[in-house]
Design a protein around this motif. Structure first.
Motif, mmCIF file in Angstrom:
data_model
loop_
_atom_site.group_PDB
_atom_site.id
_atom_site.type_symbol
_atom_site.label_atom_id
_atom_site.label_comp_id
_atom_site.label_asym_id
_atom_site.label_seq_id
_atom_site.Cartn_x
_atom_site.Cartn_y
_atom_site.Cartn_z
ATOM 1 N N LEU A 12 0.796 -1.233 0.000
ATOM 2 C CA LEU A 12 0.000 0.000 0.000
ATOM 3 C C LEU A 12 0.830 1.285 0.000
ATOM 4 N N TYR A 13 2.008 1.224 -0.567
ATOM 5 C CA TYR A 13 2.799 2.448 -0.734
ATOM 6 C C TYR A 13 2.189 3.324 -1.831
ATOM 7 N N PHE A 14 1.407 2.710 -2.697
ATOM 8 C CA PHE A 14 0.660 3.407 -3.746
ATOM 9 C C PHE A 14 -0.788 2.958 -3.657
ATOM 10 N N VAL A 15 -1.699 3.765 -4.164
ATOM 11 C CA VAL A 15 -3.123 3.432 -4.147
ATOM 12 C C VAL A 15 -3.340 2.116 -4.900
ATOM 13 N N GLN A 16 -4.056 1.191 -4.252
ATOM 14 C CA GLN A 16 -4.329 -0.117 -4.856
ATOM 15 C C GLN A 16 -5.795 -0.486 -4.666
ATOM 16 N N PRO A 17 -6.413 -1.072 -5.692
ATOM 17 C CA PRO A 17 -7.787 -1.566 -5.535
ATOM 18 C C PRO A 17 -7.799 -2.890 -4.782
ATOM 19 N N TYR A 18 -8.919 -3.209 -4.229
ATOM 20 C CA TYR A 18 -9.097 -4.461 -3.499
ATOM 21 C C TYR A 18 -8.681 -5.658 -4.347
ATOM 22 N N SER A 19 -9.093 -5.663 -5.615
ATOM 23 C CA SER A 19 -8.807 -6.801 -6.497
ATOM 24 C C SER A 19 -7.300 -7.050 -6.625
ATOM 25 N N TYR A 20 -6.511 -5.996 -6.675
ATOM 26 C CA TYR A 20 -5.056 -6.142 -6.745
ATOM 27 C C TYR A 20 -4.520 -6.799 -5.470
ATOM 28 N N LEU A 21 -5.002 -6.333 -4.321
ATOM 29 C CA LEU A 21 -4.547 -6.884 -3.049
ATOM 30 C C LEU A 21 -4.890 -8.365 -2.936
ATOM 31 N N LYS A 22 -6.096 -8.705 -3.322
ATOM 32 C CA LYS A 22 -6.547 -10.107 -3.246
ATOM 33 C C LYS A 22 -5.695 -10.991 -4.149
ATOM 34 N N GLU A 23 -5.439 -10.541 -5.358
ATOM 35 C CA GLU A 23 -4.652 -11.325 -6.308
ATOM 36 C C GLU A 23 -3.185 -11.422 -5.874
#
Length: 83
Positions: A12-23
């Motif tokens: 999370l050093y850069f804005v990330q969507p939920y889908s990116y985090l999950k993957e």
């Protein structure tokens, strides 16, 4: 800070969507949402409706967390880097 919180803040050093985090993390929804909620309660992350539209109200991440974007706060980064 738990290992899960540390690993999530790494992303999370850069804005990330939920889908990116999950993957990227390969976690189940429940584990990811609980960890996001914990970080949010500690003020270690910001929740955003869009990449530049921060949520300032309380939010139920279990209900709406899959539709949001996330970013580490200064407080979160300071704690993350201190470990």
């Amino acid at each position: 800070m738990t290992n899960n919180e540390f690993d999530l803040l790494d992303e999370l050093y850069f804005v990330q969507p939920y889908s990116y985090l999950k993957e990227t993390l390969g976690w189940e929804d429940d584990q990811l949402l609980v960890t996001l909620q914990s970080l949010f309660e500690k003020q270690y992350i910001k929740c955003l409706l869009e990449p530049d539209d921060e949520v300032f109200d309380q939010i139920d991440l279990k209900a709406k967390g899959k539709d949001l974007y996330y970013l580490a706060t200064k407080k979160g980064l300071m704690n993350h880097n201190a470990l």
